[in-house]
Write a protein that holds these residues in place. Structure first.
Motif, PDB file in Angstrom:
ATOM      1  N   GLY A  21     -23.836 -96.387 -28.340  1.00 53.41           N
ATOM      2  CA  GLY A  21     -24.074 -95.707 -28.030  1.00 53.41           C
ATOM      3  C   GLY A  21     -24.310 -95.701 -26.733  1.00 53.41           C
ATOM      4  N   GLU A  22     -24.852 -97.140 -26.205  1.00 56.86           N
ATOM      5  CA  GLU A  22     -25.791 -97.370 -24.987  1.00 56.86           C
ATOM      6  C   GLU A  22     -24.260 -97.877 -24.402  1.00 56.86           C
ATOM      7  N   THR A  23     -23.168 -98.593 -25.487  1.00 57.27           N
ATOM      8  CA  THR A  23     -22.137 -99.070 -24.616  1.00 57.27           C
ATOM      9  C   THR A  23     -20.601 -97.750 -23.823  1.00 57.27           C
ATOM     10  N   TYR A  29     -15.628 -92.214 -20.658  1.00 57.20           N
ATOM     11  CA  TYR A  29     -15.066 -91.494 -21.401  1.00 57.20           C
ATOM     12  C   TYR A  29     -16.374 -90.440 -21.566  1.00 57.20           C
ATOM     13  N   ASN A  30     -15.274 -89.302 -21.898  1.00 58.82           N
ATOM     14  CA  ASN A  30     -15.963 -87.833 -22.409  1.00 58.82           C
ATOM     15  C   ASN A  30     -16.022 -87.746 -23.352  1.00 58.82           C
ATOM     16  N   GLU A 118     -21.782-107.780 -22.030  1.00 58.98           N
ATOM     17  CA  GLU A 118     -21.090-107.681 -21.066  1.00 58.98           C
ATOM     18  C   GLU A 118     -20.223-107.673 -22.682  1.00 58.98           C
ATOM     19  N   ASP A 119     -19.267-108.485 -23.422  1.00 57.73           N
ATOM     20  CA  ASP A 119     -18.370-109.203 -23.793  1.00 57.73           C
ATOM     21  C   ASP A 119     -18.392-108.248 -25.065  1.00 57.73           C
ATOM     22  N   THR A 123     -15.125-105.337 -25.295  1.00 60.35           N
ATOM     23  CA  THR A 123     -14.681-105.276 -26.804  1.00 60.35           C
ATOM     24  C   THR A 123     -14.163-103.591 -26.439  1.00 60.35           C
ATOM     25  N   ILE A 124     -15.252-102.678 -26.965  1.00 60.06           N
ATOM     26  CA  ILE A 124     -15.324-101.417 -26.833  1.00 60.06           C
ATOM     27  C   ILE A 124     -13.841-100.891 -25.919  1.00 60.06           C
TER      28      ILE A 124
END
Length: 141
Positions: A21-23, A29-30, A118-119, A123-124
């Motif tokens: 969620g934090e990512t 993105y919306n 960061e990784d 990735t996301i």
């Protein structure tokens, strides 16, 4: 591809839900991110909604129904719009047989959760950017 559709996350670990969620809060993105703690709840949602998700990110090791079983249910679903949702595994464990088993269910990707934030974010971002560009058979239904 429904680039504005929700992103379905099937994850039973609350810490991983928080991190995911934090990512997404840090990314541009919306898309609404919908969390399901088990596959049964996710499948019930997919069967009851008219929303067309962008993709499904699923852990593998979960109670009630593991990720491979969830994927099988989605892949064999009678409605093509559900069958066409990209299904990716995003999990902590990855060994050869598990990856082979996962791809035998016709998944569209297998990603190991990175250790650093960061990784994790990279990735996301890679996953979402790819699927926002991709064309799906659901676009022609």
């Amino acid at each position: 591809m429904n680039i504005d559709g929700p992103i379905i996350v099937i994850e039973n670990d609350l810490e991983d839900q928080f991190l995911i969620g934090e990512t997404f809060k840090n990314l541009p993105y919306n898309n609404e991110v919908l969390f399901f703690e088990d596959g049964i709840k996710a499948l019930e949602f997919l069967e009851s909604t008219d929303l067309k998700p962008l993709l499904i990110l699923s852990d593998i090791n979960m109670p009630k129904m593991n990720g491979l079983e969830i994927r099988e249910n989605v892949h064999n679903h009678e409605h093509a719009n559900v069958k066409c949702i990209p299904y990716l595994f995003f999990t902590t464990g990855a060994h050869q047989q598990l990856v082979i088993d996962a791809y035998s269910t016709s998944i569209q990707g297998f990603f190991k959760k990175p250790a650093s934030f960061e990784d994790f974010e990279r990735t996301i971002r890679t996953i979402v950017d790819y699927w926002r560009e991709c064309i799906s058979p659901a676009e022609f239904l």
